[in-house]
Enzyme design. Sequence first.
Site, PDB file in Angstrom:
ATOM      1  N   HIS A 165       4.492  25.987   3.311  1.00 48.24           N
ATOM      2  CA  HIS A 165       3.733  25.147   2.388  1.00 48.24           C
ATOM      3  C   HIS A 165       2.512  25.851   1.825  1.00 48.24           C
ATOM      4  O   HIS A 165       1.613  25.208   1.269  1.00 48.24           O
ATOM      5  CB  HIS A 165       3.366  23.814   3.050  1.00 48.24           C
ATOM      6  CG  HIS A 165       4.497  22.829   2.923  1.00 48.24           C
ATOM      7  ND1 HIS A 165       5.791  23.188   3.163  1.00 48.24           N
ATOM      8  CD2 HIS A 165       4.532  21.537   2.553  1.00 48.24           C
ATOM      9  CE1 HIS A 165       6.582  22.136   2.960  1.00 48.24           C
ATOM     10  NE2 HIS A 165       5.837  21.116   2.583  1.00 48.24           N
ATOM     11  N   ASP A 179      -4.065  15.711   5.663  1.00 52.45           N
ATOM     12  CA  ASP A 179      -3.629  14.499   4.944  1.00 52.45           C
ATOM     13  C   ASP A 179      -2.113  14.358   4.985  1.00 52.45           C
ATOM     14  O   ASP A 179      -1.584  13.261   5.092  1.00 52.45           O
ATOM     15  CB  ASP A 179      -4.052  14.563   3.471  1.00 52.45           C
ATOM     16  CG  ASP A 179      -5.549  14.515   3.319  1.00 52.45           C
ATOM     17  OD1 ASP A 179      -6.228  14.179   4.300  1.00 52.45           O
ATOM     18  OD2 ASP A 179      -6.034  14.823   2.222  1.00 52.45           O
ATOM     19  N   GLU A 226     -13.055  10.140   3.352  1.00 52.03           N
ATOM     20  CA  GLU A 226     -12.681  11.110   2.316  1.00 52.03           C
ATOM     21  C   GLU A 226     -13.172  10.588   0.970  1.00 52.03           C
ATOM     22  O   GLU A 226     -13.729   9.482   0.885  1.00 52.03           O
ATOM     23  CB  GLU A 226     -11.162  11.320   2.258  1.00 52.03           C
ATOM     24  CG  GLU A 226     -10.620  12.170   3.388  1.00 52.03           C
ATOM     25  CD  GLU A 226      -9.282  12.833   3.079  1.00 52.03           C
ATOM     26  OE1 GLU A 226      -8.823  12.757   1.918  1.00 52.03           O
ATOM     27  OE2 GLU A 226      -8.698  13.430   4.004  1.00 52.03           O
TER      28      GLU A 226
HETATM   29  C1  LIG Z   1       1.532  18.771   0.323  1.00 48.93           C
HETATM   30  C2  LIG Z   1       0.489  19.566   1.082  1.00 48.93           C
HETATM   31  C3  LIG Z   1      -0.588  18.920   1.635  1.00 48.93           C
HETATM   32  C4  LIG Z   1      -1.545  19.633   2.353  1.00 48.93           C
HETATM   33  N1  LIG Z   1      -2.597  18.963   2.890  1.00 48.93           N
HETATM   34  C5  LIG Z   1      -3.523  19.631   3.603  1.00 48.93           C
HETATM   35  C6  LIG Z   1      -4.626  18.952   4.177  1.00 48.93           C
HETATM   36  O1  LIG Z   1      -4.783  17.752   4.044  1.00 48.93           O
HETATM   37  N2  LIG Z   1      -5.510  19.673   4.896  1.00 48.93           N
HETATM   38  C7  LIG Z   1      -5.374  21.021   5.091  1.00 48.93           C
HETATM   39  O2  LIG Z   1      -6.200  21.600   5.789  1.00 48.93           O
HETATM   40  N3  LIG Z   1      -4.353  21.692   4.540  1.00 48.93           N
HETATM   41  C8  LIG Z   1      -3.442  21.033   3.789  1.00 48.93           C
HETATM   42  N4  LIG Z   1      -2.403  21.715   3.221  1.00 48.93           N
HETATM   43  C9  LIG Z   1      -2.374  23.175   3.333  1.00 48.93           C
HETATM   44  C10 LIG Z   1      -1.729  23.640   4.624  1.00 48.93           C
HETATM   45  O3  LIG Z   1      -2.665  23.552   5.677  1.00 48.93           O
HETATM   46  C11 LIG Z   1      -1.278  25.085   4.460  1.00 48.93           C
HETATM   47  O4  LIG Z   1      -0.252  25.112   3.505  1.00 48.93           O
HETATM   48  C12 LIG Z   1      -0.845  25.731   5.736  1.00 48.93           C
HETATM   49  O5  LIG Z   1      -0.439  27.030   5.387  1.00 48.93           O
HETATM   50  C13 LIG Z   1       0.210  25.025   6.562  1.00 48.93           C
HETATM   51  O6  LIG Z   1       1.483  25.100   6.035  1.00 48.93           O
HETATM   52  P1  LIG Z   1       2.727  25.661   6.859  1.00 48.93           P
HETATM   53  O7  LIG Z   1       2.775  25.142   8.240  1.00 48.93           O
HETATM   54  O8  LIG Z   1       3.888  25.435   5.987  1.00 48.93           O
HETATM   55  O9  LIG Z   1       2.377  27.227   6.994  1.00 48.93           O
HETATM   56  P2  LIG Z   1       2.965  28.442   6.156  1.00 48.93           P
HETATM   57  O10 LIG Z   1       2.669  28.235   4.739  1.00 48.93           O
HETATM   58  O11 LIG Z   1       4.371  28.668   6.526  1.00 48.93           O
HETATM   59  O12 LIG Z   1       2.074  29.641   6.737  1.00 48.93           O
HETATM   60  C14 LIG Z   1       0.703  29.767   6.395  1.00 48.93           C
HETATM   61  C15 LIG Z   1       0.133  31.065   6.972  1.00 48.93           C
HETATM   62  O13 LIG Z   1       0.082  30.963   8.385  1.00 48.93           O
HETATM   63  C16 LIG Z   1       0.920  31.930   8.990  1.00 48.93           C
HETATM   64  N5  LIG Z   1       1.612  31.245  10.078  1.00 48.93           N
HETATM   65  C17 LIG Z   1       2.550  30.265   9.991  1.00 48.93           C
HETATM   66  N6  LIG Z   1       2.904  29.872  11.218  1.00 48.93           N
HETATM   67  C18 LIG Z   1       2.175  30.611  12.092  1.00 48.93           C
HETATM   68  C19 LIG Z   1       2.093  30.678  13.503  1.00 48.93           C
HETATM   69  N7  LIG Z   1       2.841  29.913  14.288  1.00 48.93           N
HETATM   70  N8  LIG Z   1       1.226  31.550  14.044  1.00 48.93           N
HETATM   71  C20 LIG Z   1       0.448  32.348  13.275  1.00 48.93           C
HETATM   72  N9  LIG Z   1       0.507  32.353  11.942  1.00 48.93           N
HETATM   73  C21 LIG Z   1       1.341  31.477  11.358  1.00 48.93           C
HETATM   74  C22 LIG Z   1       1.857  32.414   7.890  1.00 48.93           C
HETATM   75  O14 LIG Z   1       2.302  33.731   8.108  1.00 48.93           O
HETATM   76  C23 LIG Z   1       0.974  32.302   6.676  1.00 48.93           C
HETATM   77  O15 LIG Z   1       0.132  33.414   6.574  1.00 48.93           O
HETATM   78  C24 LIG Z   1      -1.433  21.041   2.486  1.00 48.93           C
HETATM   79  C25 LIG Z   1      -0.349  21.698   1.906  1.00 48.93           C
HETATM   80  C26 LIG Z   1       0.597  20.969   1.203  1.00 48.93           C
HETATM   81  C27 LIG Z   1       1.747  21.700   0.571  1.00 48.93           C
END
Ligand SMILES: Cc1cc2nc3c(=O)[nH]c(=O)nc-3n(C[C@H](O)[C@H](O)[C@H](O)COP(=O)(O)OP(=O)(O)OC[C@H]3O[C@@H](n4cnc5c(N)ncnc54)[C@H](O)[C@@H]3O)c2cc1C
Length: 524
Positions: free
Chosen positions: A96, A162, A275
């Site tokens: 994401h 969120d 918020e």
């Molecule tokens: C619809 C939506 C709503 C969101 N709302 C919020 C919000 O309210 N508050 C907020 O703070 N953020 C929010 N986000 C952002 C979100 O926190 C980031 O996208 C975050 O990267 C988490 O997504 P993911 O788990 O898919 O991680 P990814 O996008 O898959 O990874 C993000 C980063 O972390 C690394 N990573 C992933 N997993 C691990 C692991 N296990 N150990 C170490 N590194 C790792 C990856 O290599 C990459 O660099 C939102 C994003 C979206 C798309």
Amino acid sequence: MIAYIEPYFLENDAEAASAATAAGKSTDGVSESLNIQGEILCGGAAADIAGRDFGGMNCVKPLAVVRPVGPEDIAGAVKAALRSDKLTVAARGNGHSINGQAMAEGGLVVDMSTTAENHFEVGYLSGGDATAFVDVSGGALWEDVLKRCVSEYGLAPRSWTDYLGLTVGGTLSNAGVSGQAFRYGPQTSNVTELDVVTGNGDVVTCSEIENSELFFSVLGGLGQFGIITRARVLLQPAPDMVRWIRVVYTEFDEFTQDAEWLVSQKNESSFDYVEGFVFVNGADPVNGWPTVPLHPDHEFDPTRLPQSCGSVLYCLELGLHYRDSDSNSTIDKRVERLIGRLRFNEGLRFEVDLPYVDFLLRVKRSEEIAKENGTWETPHPWLNLFVSKRDIGDFNRTVFKELVKNGVNGPMLVYPLLRSRWDDRTSVVIPEEGEIFYIVALLRFVPPCAKVSSVEKMVAQNQEIVHWCVKNGIDYKLYLPHYKSQEEWIRHFGNRWSRFVDRKAMFDPMAILSPGQKIFNRSL
Ligand SMILES: Cc1cc2nc3c(=O)[nH]c(=O)nc-3n(C[C@H](O)[C@H](O)[C@H](O)COP(=O)(O)OP(=O)(O)OC[C@H]3O[C@@H](n4cnc5c(N)ncnc54)[C@H](O)[C@@H]3O)c2cc1C
């Protein structure tokens, strides 16, 4: 066997890997030679999983996707990369990210979803107050953590995002911010222990007292120091219900003063969730008045607005937890005691009562709508920033009231956070000055039929905002940062840069991990 592995791991050649898969060669031999119990996917199958992200603006070809069974498999992938001279490894949570942060061009992507159910155990911290915690997998989705904690134990994590279709490891690698962060800090302030696979291929347990440098490096560490396979997350008793309230302001000063007053109240004597967002003063269904009411029966009555109000309006969004056993009058009294102090526009107050789990899953409905209308799949040129209280008024005047006064085709969040709830030993960076700073999120959605140029315009507008901040000496930091050059990263980290570099040298000296962040180049 070695000859067969070569195209995958020594030459780091995605085309060769694709060709091998297309030619029907099984990847089992690779798994065996790496001693990986899980699956390895190459070619189109790998690109389907890890070639794109939620941002939809980057498209790369990974060499392979590793679907690990547990930390040993992840360590196996890291060690394979260490043996090669250019291979990299990226953990992918739920993909994401916006700007390719979880991608690895020509590298190995570790699909953390296969480990999602490896841990789920509730326990109590030793010590006087016996705080509850849950051990969960780095690849677990927060929505699954919520549902199990509440249904099986009547407990819940204290600090959220969120939207909960995000992984534990993914948000802990950034910060994890929502309307509870003013009280408990971001999610990175609500974990006490981690299991991590470092860039050296070691599997290490760490906490504030055990391997503490690794613990604090990884939290907010943008995936640069290790891959989180288990996190110990603090819990609290889950309430049954939430009263969810929105109140509208025409004046930014009054909105911010009230929000700051609410987040500065002593524990438990304020709302449980605070918020806010900016919206367009008009009937536009995506950017304007209709985005405020909380129920189809509610109506936004614009005649309640003063003639003098400007192009944008502000909405404070509040939540109060309660139990089924609390009487209506008790809840009403608690709400009125707080809300009676606020200076919102009379007649522009909306509220509903929701079960706690439904409240936390409130963005799920927006996800369903976006999937139905196609805007979940189109690009998302989002911009997230932290802006200090000192500069948020200027930011409002220039950005909200001018640059994005017609909206961004999605939510524009703005609400205060408290520095004292953030642990500066972690790798997260926040603005330099003052106790209060604001998170600003411009969550842009692109209609399915939009031209490429409209996405480019949105990206350009994001850049314009960032340039304006730099030029005007605004005290800000990008949240979920994305830069193309190391100079920009050095500026981002400021006086934390040397610590970040030292930590990299300690835990990922060959720069194997999370190449998609574009902070360090893989070294030999
Ligand atoms: C619809 C939506 C709503 C969101 N709302 C919020 C919000 O309210 N508050 C907020 O703070 N953020 C929010 N986000 C952002 C979100 O926190 C980031 O996208 C975050 O990267 C988490 O997504 P993911 O788990 O898919 O991680 P990814 O996008 O898959 O990874 C993000 C980063 O972390 C690394 N990573 C992933 N997993 C691990 C692991 N296990 N150990 C170490 N590194 C790792 C990856 O290599 C990459 O660099 C939102 C994003 C979206 C798309």
